[in-house]
Write a protein that holds these residues in place. Structure first.
Motif, PDB file in Angstrom:
ATOM      1  N   ASN A  65       9.888   5.527  15.001  1.00 39.82           N
ATOM      2  CA  ASN A  65      10.279   5.659  16.407  1.00 39.82           C
ATOM      3  C   ASN A  65      10.709   4.307  16.987  1.00 39.82           C
ATOM      4  N   ARG A  71      14.173   3.404  15.447  1.00 39.59           N
ATOM      5  CA  ARG A  71      15.293   4.141  16.020  1.00 39.59           C
ATOM      6  C   ARG A  71      15.696   3.620  17.390  1.00 39.59           C
ATOM      7  N   VAL A 105      17.000  18.320  17.191  1.00 38.84           N
ATOM      8  CA  VAL A 105      15.867  17.494  16.779  1.00 38.84           C
ATOM      9  C   VAL A 105      16.367  16.135  16.314  1.00 38.84           C
ATOM     10  N   SER A 106      17.439  16.135  15.498  1.00 43.23           N
ATOM     11  CA  SER A 106      18.012  14.865  15.038  1.00 43.23           C
ATOM     12  C   SER A 106      18.359  13.965  16.216  1.00 43.23           C
ATOM     13  N   LEU A 147      16.285   9.388   9.536  1.00 47.32           N
ATOM     14  CA  LEU A 147      16.251  10.839   9.722  1.00 47.32           C
ATOM     15  C   LEU A 147      16.064  11.527   8.374  1.00 47.32           C
ATOM     16  N   THR A 203       9.571  15.310  21.024  1.00 45.92           N
ATOM     17  CA  THR A 203      10.789  16.096  20.821  1.00 45.92           C
ATOM     18  C   THR A 203      10.540  17.566  21.127  1.00 45.92           C
ATOM     19  N   SER A 244      17.233  13.968  19.276  1.00 50.28           N
ATOM     20  CA  SER A 244      16.058  13.486  19.997  1.00 50.28           C
ATOM     21  C   SER A 244      15.304  12.427  19.189  1.00 50.28           C
ATOM     22  N   ARG A 245      15.123  12.716  17.901  1.00 52.15           N
ATOM     23  CA  ARG A 245      14.399  11.745  17.065  1.00 52.15           C
ATOM     24  C   ARG A 245      15.176  10.442  16.986  1.00 52.15           C
ATOM     25  N   SER A 246      16.520  10.530  16.910  1.00 47.78           N
ATOM     26  CA  SER A 246      17.310   9.305  16.763  1.00 47.78           C
ATOM     27  C   SER A 246      17.231   8.438  18.018  1.00 47.78           C
ATOM     28  N   PHE A 303      12.242   9.464  20.013  1.00 46.01           N
ATOM     29  CA  PHE A 303      11.150  10.366  20.390  1.00 46.01           C
ATOM     30  C   PHE A 303      10.364  10.798  19.162  1.00 46.01           C
ATOM     31  N   SER A 304       9.033  10.920  19.330  1.00 46.34           N
ATOM     32  CA  SER A 304       8.188  11.398  18.244  1.00 46.34           C
ATOM     33  C   SER A 304       8.378  12.912  18.075  1.00 46.34           C
ATOM     34  N   HIS A 305       7.745  13.453  17.031  1.00 44.94           N
ATOM     35  CA  HIS A 305       7.850  14.895  16.797  1.00 44.94           C
ATOM     36  C   HIS A 305       7.353  15.680  18.008  1.00 44.94           C
TER      37      HIS A 305
END
Ligand SMILES: Nc1ncnc2c1ncn2[C@@H]1O[C@H](COP(=O)(O)OP(=O)(O)O)[C@@H](O)[C@H]1O
Ligand SMILES: [Mg+2]
Lengths: 359, 247
Positions: free
Chosen positions: B75, B78, A260-261, B52, A273, A263-265, A268-270
């Motif tokens: 978003n 990042r 998840v980290s 994060l 992801t 993808s989010r980094s 991507f949104s929740h």
């Protein structure tokens, strides 16, 4: 090596076995009992069977009786091994032969036990002048009812397949709702938890009953006009959606947070992801438990008889009450066994494959 | 105002205050190395910059904009701030090229062809063009980490955060990854990296920061930090590093 070390052997020194015929004798005795019983039952079957059945059943019984002689193979191997063990002077060889004798004797005893269990079942079916056989396995009723029951089983399969497709979607939606993040997600999470808890607490048969009889009475637009088959599909989707949601949730939670980290980094949104990274990985892992729930769902299609859907079970019940005999219901049981066991084996294979991969 | 400016940053997990007021400024094209014992808060600091983790107090500014606090579109942030992790974190269900092109296609508005061309060029730069179709579990750690760097670079970040990216690698694979970072530094990429590779830090860093129990105890040019540190704690840390044969 010093004198004292020689005088006092290590406490953990490997034992050199004293050879004995004990295990081999047990194995031979077990094989003999199994064989004798099999031949006795064979004789009964041969006498009891009438006309043309005599040669078919009698032949099968004879083949079984011959096959049972195979129990002697490990028993005799145990006998020979213990003999060679006694003759050997080499302690290592003796140990190996004694172990082999013991293992073969146990194999013979295990096989003999399995044979005796099978015989017990056969005797039960044939007992009381074959009363059990006539109640559950009457060939005439099986023959007359089979075709109609197989046809009605199509309804079970239709309900199962459509419900499974819907359950996949509904279960995933519920799982994602249950995992909605943050403060904003809290009411959604709460709703999902209440739904999953409540539905899992209510027996499936009650949900089917409530929907099948309740919706037509309630005259809800669209929903009340559905056929009984669709009520069944709706009810099973509602019930199994809750179970499958938990399966999906465990799969999603088993994906490492570092995924998840990552993808989010990337930005991507929740939800993105979930869609691109987490759910694809989770789905692969939950296939075995998912299939298990699907097998349960298939079997629970037989519950729809409470709302009058003509499925295989209901059809069989009509036959059995007309003929005062349960053999038609045995047909339904056989059909369920036929479709379920291959899937159960498939699940085992998938689990074994995942294990081999270290997943 | 510096390109990346952190002021008064605080972060706690429950009762445990992990970052106790961090002030740090990173100029464009600068390379800053974070050193410090395990548990000193290096990863947490980098994760806070990447949003994060939420921060409890303080502010983060990027290129004159405040990028911390409520209402910030994380978003978007990042996409300017790329991050590479110690454990690579490649997506195991995708091959290398899909790992690299996923974000450019879905977020960057590139067509599949454009994204693939760009990814292939980047993979060529790190010597992995022939691995485009391979899945991560077929690659060595060093190769995976090089792909992870490429995946981040494909989004053209303006700052790169590297969190001990060689710490999980076998020693003989460290050089191939550090080579890429060296190249990026030479090209002027702005970078903030947590590392235990002191020799490398000494070579590429403009500034070295020593983090101790959530505070930036000392910072300065590598020559000064490594040869004549002002703080006793820094000296002790470097001594333990030397004893471990890492300097
Ligand atoms: N998610 C978390 N929950 C609770 N404590 C955490 C979490 N992440 C890190 N910590 C704690 O914060 C401290 C700093 O951790 P970290 O930033 O990973 O240090 P470093 O990267 O310098 O080794 C450690 O004491 C660690 O146990
Ligand atoms: Mg760390």
């Amino acid at each position: 090596m010093t004198e004292t070390a020689q005088a006092a052997p290590r406490a953990t020194a490997q034992p050199v076995p004293t050879p004995g015929r004990g295990p081999a004798l047990i194995g031979l005795a077990a094989a003999t009992i199994a064989t004798a019983d099999t031949w006795a039952v064979t004789a009964t079957v041969f006498e009891a069977a009438a006309g043309g059945w005599r040669w078919v059943l009698g032949g099968a019984a004879l083949a079984g009786a011959a096959a049972v002689l195979l129990v002697y193979r490990p028993a005799l191997d145990a006998w020979r091994s213990s003999g060679r063990c006694a003759a050997s002077a080499d302690p290592v060889e003796r140990r190996a032969l004694a172990a082999r004798a013991r293992e073969s004797a146990w194999t013979a005893s295990g096989l003999a036990f399995a044979v005796l269990c099978a015989l017990a079942l056969l005797v039960f079916v044939l007992a009381n002048d074959a009363a059990v056989q006539r109640t559950f396995l009457q060939s005439e009723l099986i023959a007359t009812s089979a075709l109609d029951i197989v046809r009605a089983f199509g309804t079970n399969l239709f309900i199962a397949v459509v419900a499974q497709a819907l359950v996949l979607v509904w279960g995933l939606v519920l799982a994602l709702a249950r995992l909605a993040p943050g403060r904003v997600g809290r009411p959604i999470r709460a709703l999902a938890i209440v739904y999953i808890d409540v539905i899992r607490a209510v027996p499936a048969i009650i949900v089917i009953y409530l929907i099948g009889f309740g919706l037509p009475i309630a005259e809800v637009p669209i929903l009340s006009g559905l056929s009984q088959t669709w009520y069944a599909i709706l009810a099973l989707t509602i019930v199994y959606g809750a179970y499958v949601a938990e399966v999906f949730r465990s799969g999603i939670e088993s994906v490492h947070p570092s995924q998840v980290s990552a993808s989010r980094s990337l930005g991507f949104s929740h939800l993105a992801t979930m869609r691109h990274v987490v759910v694809p990985q989770a789905t692969k892992r939950v296939i075995p438990p998912l299939l298990n729930d699907f097998i349960s769902l298939q079997k629970d299609t037989a519950l729809v008889n409470v709302i009058g859907t003509i499925d295989a079970f209901n059809q069989a019940k009509i036959f059995s009450s007309n003929h005062f005999n349960l053999s038609s219901v045995t047909v339904v049981a056989a059909l369920f066994i036929l479709i379920t066991i291959p899937q159960a084996r498939l699940v085992d294979r998938l689990i074994a494959r995942d294990k081999a991969r270290g997943a | 105002m510096a390109f990346l400016e952190i002021s008064g940053l605080r972060k706690s997990y429950g009762d445990h205050e992990v970052l106790r007021g961090i002030d740090l400024a990173v100029e464009r094209h600068q390379v800053i190395c974070l050193i410090g014992a395990s548990g000193s808060g290096k990863s947490t600091l980098l994760r806070c910059i990447n949003a994060l983790e939420t921060i409890d107090a303080g502010q983060i500014g990027l290129d004159g904009e405040v990028v911390s606090g409520a209402g910030v579109d994380v978003n978007l942030l990042r996409r300017d701030v790329g991050m590479v992790f110690q454990s690579y974190n490649l997506f195991p269900h995708m091959n290398v090229i899909d790992n690299v092109t996923l974000a450019p296609i879905r977020l960057g508005g590139l067509s599949r062809e454009q994204a693939t061309a760009k990814a292939t060029a980047l993979l060529e730069r790190v010597g992995l063009a022939d691995k485009a179709k391979a899945f991560p579990d077929r690659l060595s750690g060093g190769q995976q980490q090089r792909v992870a760097i490429v995946r981040t670079l494909a989004m053209e970040p303006r700052v790169l955060l590297l969190d001990e990216i060689t710490a999980a690698l076998d020693p003989e694979l460290v050089a191939e990854v550090l080579g890429i970072v060296r190249q990026l530094a030479a090209e002027g990429m702005t970078m903030l990296l947590a590392t235990h590779e002191m020799g490398f830090a000494r070579e590429v860093a403009d500034t070295v920061c020593f983090l101790h129990q959530g505070s930036l105890l000392e910072m300065g040019p590598p020559e000064q930090i490594f040869t004549e540190p002002a703080e006793e704690r820094t000296r002790m840390f470097l001594k333990s590093i030397i004893a471990a044969g890492r300097l």
